[in-house]
Design an enzyme around this catalytic site. Structure first.
Site: not given
Length: 212
Positions: A8, A81
């Site tokens: 990201h 994550e």
């Protein structure tokens, strides 16, 4: 299958030096610009599917790619994550004050501290992601927008399987860094490139490698 792994754009937590894990933080102003340049980079590339972590910083980055393609972004919690539990939302200084033992642990991703995602759990996720991709997308070009920690581990898993944690992990994945992997008919991965950020260089946008 052609697989693009993408971290990201910069989040406000990256900007302020806060450890994120699975905690939600939006893109920073710089992160939004990085995402725009990433979208431009993929505008001329053939893509069949786009998957994103279900965390907002990854989803908003993935949206910048879908703006150039008639493809909906599918949220996938399996590529979020690494879960860092009690370490999330803290600066490195705060971590070392609260958990002084971290100074002797080589990776913040695999500390073994109670409440964090275990090596076994991460391995199971990696295995599942690979299996699902090969079953559903063997002939497709697939984008996965995820996170620096998970991507660096996933790359190790592709190389070394369940022994990934026994080997030094050398990868630094910067914000919107792109890695391209091709899976052959024998399911063996070929690595075209890792952490390509040429779209940021051409756009004169910085890409500090702030992790997690």
């Amino acid at each position: 299958m052609i697989l693009y792994l993408i971290r990201h754009g910069q989040s406000v937590a990256n900007e302020s030096g806060v450890l994120q894990g699975c905690k939600e933080f939006p893109l920073s102003g710089l992160g939004q610009k990085q995402a725009e340049l990433l979208g431009d980079f993929f505008a001329s590339k053939a893509i069949d599917f786009i998957y994103s972590s279900d965390l907002i910083r990854a989803f908003d980055t993935a949206q910048s790619i879908s703006h150039h393609h008639p493809i909906e972004v599918n949220k996938w919690d399996k590529i979020r994550e690494v879960g860092l539990g009690p370490l999330e939302g803290k600066t490195r200084k705060e971590l070392h004050l609260q958990f002084p033992e971290l100074k002797d642990i080589p990776s913040i991703l695999t500390t073994g501290i109670e409440g964090t995602e275990t090596v076994e759990e991460i391995t199971t996720r990696c295995k599942y992601v690979v299996e699902q991709l090969l079953v559903g997308h063997r002939r497709d070009k697939v984008v996965l927008v995820s996170h620096g920690g998970f991507i660096s581990i996933f790359l190790m898993y592709l190389m070394f399987g369940e022994n990934w944690n026994d080997i030094h992990r050398p990868f630094i994945i910067g914000n919107t860094g792109v890695s391209k992997i091709e899976f052959t008919d024998s399911n063996k991965p070929i690595f075209h490139y890792i952490n390509n950020d040429s779209h940021l260089v051409s756009g004169n946008v910085p890409n500090e490698s702030i992790l997690y």
